[in-house]
Write a protein that holds these residues in place. Structure first.
Motif, PDB file in Angstrom:
ATOM      1  N   UNK A 176       0.843  -1.200   0.000  1.00  0.00           N
ATOM      2  CA  UNK A 176       0.000   0.000   0.000  1.00  0.00           C
ATOM      3  C   UNK A 176       0.879   1.252   0.000  1.00  0.00           C
ATOM      4  N   UNK A 177       0.511   2.221  -0.808  1.00  0.00           N
ATOM      5  CA  UNK A 177       1.165   3.533  -0.974  1.00  0.00           C
ATOM      6  C   UNK A 177       2.461   3.472  -1.775  1.00  0.00           C
ATOM      7  N   UNK A 178       2.804   2.331  -2.367  1.00  0.00           N
ATOM      8  CA  UNK A 178       4.067   2.189  -3.093  1.00  0.00           C
ATOM      9  C   UNK A 178       3.993   2.698  -4.537  1.00  0.00           C
ATOM     10  N   UNK A 179       2.912   3.410  -4.885  1.00  0.00           N
ATOM     11  CA  UNK A 179       2.803   3.922  -6.246  1.00  0.00           C
ATOM     12  C   UNK A 179       2.332   5.362  -6.339  1.00  0.00           C
ATOM     13  N   UNK A 180       3.008   6.318  -5.704  1.00  0.00           N
ATOM     14  CA  UNK A 180       2.629   7.716  -5.902  1.00  0.00           C
ATOM     15  C   UNK A 180       2.712   8.088  -7.380  1.00  0.00           C
ATOM     16  N   UNK A 181       1.633   8.660  -7.908  1.00  0.00           N
ATOM     17  CA  UNK A 181       1.511   8.908  -9.351  1.00  0.00           C
ATOM     18  C   UNK A 181       0.977  10.314  -9.587  1.00  0.00           C
ATOM     19  N   UNK A 182       1.682  11.104 -10.383  1.00  0.00           N
ATOM     20  CA  UNK A 182       1.277  12.474 -10.655  1.00  0.00           C
ATOM     21  C   UNK A 182       2.394  13.437 -10.262  1.00  0.00           C
ATOM     22  N   UNK A 183       2.106  14.710 -10.126  1.00  0.00           N
ATOM     23  CA  UNK A 183       0.796  15.322  -9.902  1.00  0.00           C
ATOM     24  C   UNK A 183      -0.087  15.451 -11.142  1.00  0.00           C
ATOM     25  N   UNK A 184       0.537  15.442 -12.337  1.00  0.00           N
ATOM     26  CA  UNK A 184      -0.239  15.720 -13.540  1.00  0.00           C
ATOM     27  C   UNK A 184      -0.113  14.589 -14.546  1.00  0.00           C
ATOM     28  N   UNK A 185      -1.154  14.438 -15.337  1.00  0.00           N
ATOM     29  CA  UNK A 185      -1.051  13.771 -16.622  1.00  0.00           C
ATOM     30  C   UNK A 185      -0.744  14.888 -17.618  1.00  0.00           C
ATOM     31  N   UNK A 186       0.482  14.917 -18.119  1.00  0.00           N
ATOM     32  CA  UNK A 186       0.878  15.947 -19.070  1.00  0.00           C
ATOM     33  C   UNK A 186       0.724  15.372 -20.466  1.00  0.00           C
ATOM     34  N   UNK A 187      -0.156  15.955 -21.257  1.00  0.00           N
ATOM     35  CA  UNK A 187      -0.413  15.404 -22.586  1.00  0.00           C
ATOM     36  C   UNK A 187       0.851  15.463 -23.436  1.00  0.00           C
ATOM     37  N   UNK A 188       0.976  14.499 -24.318  1.00  0.00           N
ATOM     38  CA  UNK A 188       2.233  14.307 -25.054  1.00  0.00           C
ATOM     39  C   UNK A 188       2.617  15.506 -25.915  1.00  0.00           C
ATOM     40  N   UNK A 189       1.639  16.325 -26.314  1.00  0.00           N
ATOM     41  CA  UNK A 189       1.957  17.487 -27.150  1.00  0.00           C
ATOM     42  C   UNK A 189       2.787  18.530 -26.404  1.00  0.00           C
ATOM     43  N   UNK A 190       2.809  18.454 -25.060  1.00  0.00           N
ATOM     44  CA  UNK A 190       3.578  19.414 -24.264  1.00  0.00           C
ATOM     45  C   UNK A 190       5.024  18.968 -24.049  1.00  0.00           C
ATOM     46  N   UNK A 191       5.355  17.757 -24.460  1.00  0.00           N
ATOM     47  CA  UNK A 191       6.696  17.215 -24.229  1.00  0.00           C
ATOM     48  C   UNK A 191       7.380  17.016 -25.584  1.00  0.00           C
ATOM     49  N   UNK A 192       8.247  17.943 -25.988  1.00  0.00           N
ATOM     50  CA  UNK A 192       8.881  17.853 -27.312  1.00  0.00           C
ATOM     51  C   UNK A 192       9.736  16.599 -27.487  1.00  0.00           C
ATOM     52  N   UNK A 193      10.449  16.187 -26.432  1.00  0.00           N
ATOM     53  CA  UNK A 193      11.326  15.018 -26.525  1.00  0.00           C
ATOM     54  C   UNK A 193      11.318  14.287 -25.199  1.00  0.00           C
ATOM     55  N   UNK A 194      10.483  13.263 -25.126  1.00  0.00           N
ATOM     56  CA  UNK A 194      10.334  12.533 -23.865  1.00  0.00           C
ATOM     57  C   UNK A 194      11.614  11.775 -23.508  1.00  0.00           C
ATOM     58  N   UNK A 195      12.501  11.592 -24.479  1.00  0.00           N
ATOM     59  CA  UNK A 195      13.754  10.871 -24.228  1.00  0.00           C
ATOM     60  C   UNK A 195      14.901  11.803 -23.865  1.00  0.00           C
ATOM     61  N   UNK A 196      14.551  12.999 -23.402  1.00  0.00           N
ATOM     62  CA  UNK A 196      15.600  13.930 -22.973  1.00  0.00           C
ATOM     63  C   UNK A 196      15.079  14.817 -21.845  1.00  0.00           C
ATOM     64  N   UNK A 197      14.600  14.172 -20.786  1.00  0.00           N
ATOM     65  CA  UNK A 197      14.039  14.891 -19.642  1.00  0.00           C
ATOM     66  C   UNK A 197      14.898  14.654 -18.405  1.00  0.00           C
ATOM     67  N   UNK A 198      15.248  15.735 -17.714  1.00  0.00           N
ATOM     68  CA  UNK A 198      15.988  15.612 -16.465  1.00  0.00           C
ATOM     69  C   UNK A 198      15.071  15.065 -15.379  1.00  0.00           C
ATOM     70  N   UNK A 199      15.617  14.287 -14.478  1.00  0.00           N
ATOM     71  CA  UNK A 199      14.840  13.698 -13.396  1.00  0.00           C
ATOM     72  C   UNK A 199      15.706  13.617 -12.138  1.00  0.00           C
ATOM     73  N   UNK A 200      15.053  13.706 -10.977  1.00  0.00           N
ATOM     74  CA  UNK A 200      15.808  13.746  -9.722  1.00  0.00           C
ATOM     75  C   UNK A 200      14.967  13.197  -8.588  1.00  0.00           C
ATOM     76  N   UNK A 201      15.639  12.822  -7.505  1.00  0.00           N
ATOM     77  CA  UNK A 201      14.961  12.429  -6.267  1.00  0.00           C
ATOM     78  C   UNK A 201      15.874  12.770  -5.098  1.00  0.00           C
ATOM     79  N   UNK A 202      15.305  13.455  -4.096  1.00  0.00           N
ATOM     80  CA  UNK A 202      16.012  13.813  -2.869  1.00  0.00           C
ATOM     81  C   UNK A 202      15.409  13.048  -1.692  1.00  0.00           C
TER      82      UNK A 202
END
Length: 280
Positions: A176-202
Motif C-alpha cells: 500500500x502507498x508504493x505507487x505515488x503517481x502524478x501530480x499531472x497527466x501531461x499530454x504528449x503534445x507538451x513534451x517535445x522530446x520525452x527521451x531527454x528529460x531531467x529527473x531527480x529524487x532527494x
C-alpha cells in the motif's frame, strides 16, 4: 495540457492547470480523469474549454493520482544503462516486465507507508506512460498514437520482499502507498522530446538520483510497442519505465527509508512529488 485529480482519497474530481498555474475544476465537463476521458477526441474537447469559466480549486487541496480506475500498472526493470551498471547486472536484451498492484496507487504528496517487517524500503523516480487508446500488436513507429501523456511515478520498492523472499518481484513492489503517481497527466503534445528529460529524487534534502531519460535502454515508444505484443494495453493503463542510478540498494553501504524520512522527486516538465514516510 496538465490534467489532475483533486479531493479526498477515493472521491477525487477532475481538474486542469490553467495558463496562470491555477487549478481549475473540470467536473462540469467530465466525471473523472480516467480511461474514458483521455482518448484523443475527449482531450480535444477539453482543450477547447475556456478555462477562465471553470471554478478555481484551492492550492492546498489534496491532489490524487493523476489518472483514476487504472486497469494495469506495469513496470519495466533495469531500463537505464547507468542503473544496470550500478546494480552490477547486464543490460537486458528485452524489457524486463513486472506489475505493481493498482492498490498501491496514491497521490503525489500522500504519505508513504513503511510496511510491517520491512528492512529495505527504497525509492525510484520514474517516467510514467499513460495509455490513451487500446494498443494490441501495434508497430513501434505508430506507438506514440496510443500514448495520452506522461507523469511522474515513484516506484517505491521493498528490496527484501522483492529479492530475498521467494517468488517474483510483485510483492516487493505492491505494498500500500508504493505507487505515488502524478501530480499531472501531461499530454504528449507538451513534451517535445520525452527521451531527454531531467529527473531527480532527494531524500531528507539530499540529492540521491540525478538522471535523465536519455539513458533509457528501451524508449517509451519501444516499451508500448513491446508490451502490446503480449497483452492489450487499455486507456488509463500506467507503465513505469525504469529508474536512473542513485537508489538506496546501490549505495555502499545500502541506505533505506525509515519513518520520518522525506522524499522529493520530479521530472522536467511533468511536475514534482513530496512524500513523508510513516510506519505502516
Amino acid at each position: 495540457m496538465k490534467l489532475l485529480r483533486h479531493g479526498k482519497f477515493g472521491n477525487e474530481k477532475p481538474g486542469i492547470i490553467d495558463h496562470e498555474g491555477k487549478i481549475r475544476d473540470l467536473s462540469s465537463h467530465i466525471p473523472d480523469i480516467n480511461g474514458n476521458s483521455i482518448n484523443s477526441e475527449s482531450l480535444k474537447k477539453i482543450g477547447a474549454i475556456d478555462l477562465s469559466t471553470l471554478p478555481i480549486v484551492s492550492n492546498d487541496t489534496r491532489l490524487g493520482a493523476c489518472v483514476g480506475n487504472v486497469g494495469k500498472f506495469l513496470c519495466i526493470g533495469l531500463n537505464y544503462s547507468d542503473h544496470a551498471a550500478e546494480s552490477g547486472l547486464p543490460v537486458p536484451s528485452e524489457p524486463i516486465l513486472f506489475s505493481k498492484a493498482t492498490s498501491a496507487i496514491v497521490g503525489p504528496n500522500d504519505n508513504v507507508e513503511i510496511p510491517r517487517n520491512s528492512s529495505e524500503t527504497d525509492w525510484e523516480v520514474e517516467l510514467g506512460i499513460i495509455i490513451g487508446k487500446k494498443a494490441k500488436y501495434i508497430n513501434e513507429d505508430e506507438a506514440e498514437e496510443y500514448i495520452a501523456g506522461y507523469c511522474v511515478v515513484n516506484d517505491v520498492s521493498e528490496r527484501a520482499f522483492q529479492i530475498k523472499r521467494e517468488g517474483q518481484w510483485t510483492k516487493g513492489k505492491s505494498c500500500d502507498t508504493f505507487g505515488p503517481t502524478g501530480p499531472y497527466l501531461v499530454t504528449k503534445d507538451e513534451i517535445p522530446d520525452v527521451q531527454n528529460l531531467k529527473m531527480y529524487l532527494d531524500v531528507n534534502g539530499k540529492r540521491m538520483q540525478d538522471g535523465s531519460t536519455n539513458t533509457m535502454i528501451f524508449s517509451a515508444k519501444h516499451i508500448v510497442y513491446y508490451l502490446s505484443q503480449f497483452m492489450s494495453l487499455n486507456p488509463g493503463d500506467v507503465i513505469a519505465t525504469g529508474t536512473p542510478p542513485g537508489v538506496g540498494l546501490g549505495m555502499k553501504p545500502p541506505v533505506f527509508l525509515k519513518a520520518g524520512d522525506t522524499m522529493k522527486l520530479g521530472i522536467e516538465g511533468l511536475g514534482e512529488q513530496n512524500q513523508i514516510c510513516i510506519q505502516g
